[in-house]
Design an enzyme around this catalytic site. Structure first.
Site, mmCIF file in Angstrom:
data_model
loop_
_atom_site.group_PDB
_atom_site.id
_atom_site.type_symbol
_atom_site.label_atom_id
_atom_site.label_comp_id
_atom_site.label_asym_id
_atom_site.label_seq_id
_atom_site.Cartn_x
_atom_site.Cartn_y
_atom_site.Cartn_z
ATOM 1 N N LYS A 265 0.296 8.178 -3.879
ATOM 2 C CA LYS A 265 0.004 6.845 -4.423
ATOM 3 C C LYS A 265 -1.085 6.974 -5.479
ATOM 4 O O LYS A 265 -2.172 7.460 -5.199
ATOM 5 C CB LYS A 265 -0.461 5.916 -3.303
ATOM 6 C CG LYS A 265 -1.035 4.581 -3.776
ATOM 7 C CD LYS A 265 -1.714 3.819 -2.644
ATOM 8 C CE LYS A 265 -2.471 2.604 -3.152
ATOM 9 N NZ LYS A 265 -3.200 1.896 -2.068
ATOM 10 N N LYS A 277 -8.691 -9.335 -4.594
ATOM 11 C CA LYS A 277 -9.690 -8.855 -3.645
ATOM 12 C C LYS A 277 -11.030 -9.555 -3.879
ATOM 13 O O LYS A 277 -11.308 -10.024 -4.987
ATOM 14 C CB LYS A 277 -9.901 -7.345 -3.822
ATOM 15 C CG LYS A 277 -8.735 -6.462 -3.442
ATOM 16 C CD LYS A 277 -9.086 -5.003 -3.696
ATOM 17 C CE LYS A 277 -7.931 -4.078 -3.337
ATOM 18 N NZ LYS A 277 -7.689 -4.021 -1.881
ATOM 19 N N GLU A 349 0.261 -3.185 -2.236
ATOM 20 C CA GLU A 349 1.055 -2.659 -3.350
ATOM 21 C C GLU A 349 1.392 -1.182 -3.226
ATOM 22 O O GLU A 349 2.387 -0.714 -3.769
ATOM 23 C CB GLU A 349 0.324 -2.913 -4.668
ATOM 24 C CG GLU A 349 -0.742 -1.912 -5.071
ATOM 25 C CD GLU A 349 -1.922 -1.829 -4.102
ATOM 26 O OE1 GLU A 349 -2.516 -0.741 -4.003
ATOM 27 O OE2 GLU A 349 -2.248 -2.836 -3.442
ATOM 28 N N ARG A 351 2.512 0.706 -0.849
ATOM 29 C CA ARG A 351 3.801 1.016 -0.212
ATOM 30 C C ARG A 351 4.968 0.746 -1.151
ATOM 31 O O ARG A 351 6.010 1.394 -1.054
ATOM 32 C CB ARG A 351 3.923 0.232 1.091
ATOM 33 C CG ARG A 351 3.982 -1.272 0.945
ATOM 34 C CD ARG A 351 3.518 -2.002 2.186
ATOM 35 N NE ARG A 351 2.070 -1.912 2.352
ATOM 36 C CZ ARG A 351 1.402 -2.450 3.372
ATOM 37 N NH1 ARG A 351 2.045 -3.108 4.315
ATOM 38 N NH2 ARG A 351 0.096 -2.322 3.459
#
EC number: 3.4.11.1
Length: 502
Positions: A265, A277, A349, A351
């Site tokens: 990732k 966030k 995000e 995954r």
């Protein structure tokens, strides 16, 4: 990088000499001779247990009383109980020594070791001490323009003499190649996100790996769209910087040998997207690409050693940004596999990036084994803190091998559960799956792993390493400063070498 040199004893020319002493505080004949040369300085120090006890990791730097000699300091290093020494402990002791002599502003250090320590030969011990010192010497201060000269101090050289310098050199050279992979991982992870855009990061990968005979392909958004990578592209669509997929192919074995696929990732910066966030500590989201960095660092370590294995590394590089064009909560994306995913939270995000990346790796290279590495969930930090990374796997033997490799290099893994109940939690009312579980706050790391698992093809061994709690640290360790740890490179290199070398 710290200069390490293995040389003959008479050629040692250093300001400080390292002296190993265990918790029994007994001096062998070699140390007795050294003690006499320094007018009993060692024996006087250990006689006062308030000064030095020989406890593992204790470092005591004492000025030499021999004014005419080249050695200005003796560095007493505690071994603790020799029976309890491990490779990890010896390597970390090397790091502790380096950190202490750096603080003392000692430019050159030396070590004479001729005898076995516990079950380890002198050359083995020396290579581990040198490796630990090398890893601990890492610095990332390229943007510190006002540092005082005293704060720029580094140890210049480490000279070592053993009873078999050729063997020690051979062992250390391997450690040095692995360290180069770790240093790349730390460097690119520590870089601010305005410097390491997906394009710049991809180019840096190509620059270093192509010199190591690794084939590197960089896919842009047009190529990924043609491949149907709607999940990965959806994450990056809010950013002005184009998303990239970097494919690194190393073929060290024969063409018929199966591939190992390492997938990372690489969220260059994660604002959370529209599911924004909190601002507190958001700057640390520059580390949300540490999984990809670990994959690249492993490729460097493997290729530089020319290991006889076939490995492909695939990293998805994106920025998760809010904008008028950003992905919205509730959007449905179609992945490369053809499966659809409802994006209930744009801050889940990673995954989505991995879904397309692991599918691409399997479709193109037909690997026997897929290992993905990601700073995937805050839930794993709640579960395991900064000590363990989470290991999820569909194969017990694979998980056991990874955990064993992690123990051997002190990059710890803890096996985490997969269960059909967790899989059911990511079912969606309008798509094949949702990118978060339907029970708020429950089993977040396991539901994330199950999302990736849905993209693992039949018969493929798979492990998912959630490194969110261990990828970066807010305090220094024995092997490096605070910031990016470089976690995963030594673990994966060890795993590959132990299980796939032909």
């Amino acid at each position: 990088m710290l200069h390490v040199n293995f040389t003959e004893e008479e050629s040692l020319n250093t300001q400080a000499l390292i002296v190993f002493i265990d918790d029994k505080l007994k001096l062998d004949s070699e140390l007795i001779n050294l003690d006499q040369q320094h007018h009993g300085l060692i024996s006087k120090t250990i006689a006062n247990k308030l000064q030095f006890t020989g406890k593992y990791g204790q470092i005591k730097i004492i000025p030499s009383v021999v004014k005419s000699g080249e050695v200005k300091y003796l560095v007493l290093a505690g071994l603790g109980s020799e029976e309890k020494l491990t490779e990890v402990k010896i390597e970390e002791l090397g790091g502790k020594i380096l950190q202490n002599v750096t603080n003392a502003k000692i430019a050159t250090i030396g070590l004479k070791i001729k005898n076995r320590i516990s079950n380890f030969t002198s050359s083995h011990v020396a290579s581990l001490i040198a490796s630990g010192a090398l890893l601990a010497s890492y610095r990332f201060d390229k943007y510190r323009t006002t540092l005082k000269e005293a704060d720029k101090f580094v140890v210049e050289s480490f000279e070592i003499s053993t009873d078999n310098n050729a063997e020690a050199t051979k062992l250390f050279e391997v450690k040095k190649l692995i360290a180069e992979g770790v240093f790349f991982t730390r460097d690119i992870s520590n870089e601010p996100s305005n410097i390491k855009t997906p394009q710049i990061y991809a180019e840096r990968i190509a620059d270093i790996l192509e010199e190591l005979n690794v084939d590197v392909s960089i896919l842009g958004e047009r190529e990924m769209k043609n491949l149907g990578m709607g999940a990965l592209l959806g994450v990056g669509q809010g950013s002005q910087n184009e998303s990239k997929l970097v494919v690194m192919e190393y073929q060290g074995a024969n063409k018929d040998a199966p591939y190992i696929a390492l997938v990372g990732k690489g969220v260059i910066f994660d604002t959370g997207g529209i599911s924004l966030k909190p601002s507190n500590n958001m700057h640390l989201m520059r580390y949300d690409m540490c999984g990809s960095a670990a994959v690249v660092g492993t490729m460097i370590a493997v290729a530089s050693q020319e290991l006889p294995v076939n490995i492909v590394g695939v990293v998805g590089l994106v920025e998760n940004m809010p904008s008028g064009n950003a992905q919205r909560p509730g959007d449905v994306v179609t992945t490369m596999s053809g499966q659809t995913a409802e994006v209930l939270n744009t801050d889940a995000e990673g995954r989505l990036v991995l879904a397309d990346a692991v599918w691409y790796a399997q479709e193109k290279f037909k690997p026997k084994c897929v290992i993905d590495v990601a700073t995937l969930t805050g839930a794993i930090v709640v579960s395991l803190g900064p000590t363990y990374a989470g290991c999820f796997s569909n194969n017990d033997e694979l998980a056991d091998k990874l955990i064993k490799a992690g123990e051997e290099v002190n990059e710890k893994l803890w096996r985490m559960p997969l269960h059909e109940d967790y899989d059911a939690m990511i079912n969606s009312d309008i798509a094949d799956m949702a990118n978060i579980g339907n029970v708020p706050g429950a089993a977040g790391s396991s539901t994330a792993a199950h999302f990736i698992k849905r993209f693992i093809q039949e018969g493929v061994e798979w492990a998912h390493l959630d490194i969110a709690g261990v990828a970066n640290s807010n305090k220094p360790s024995s092997l490096g400063p605070k910031g990016a740890v470089g976690y995963g490179v030594r673990l994966l290199e060890k795993f590959i070498k132990e299980n796939y070398e032909q």
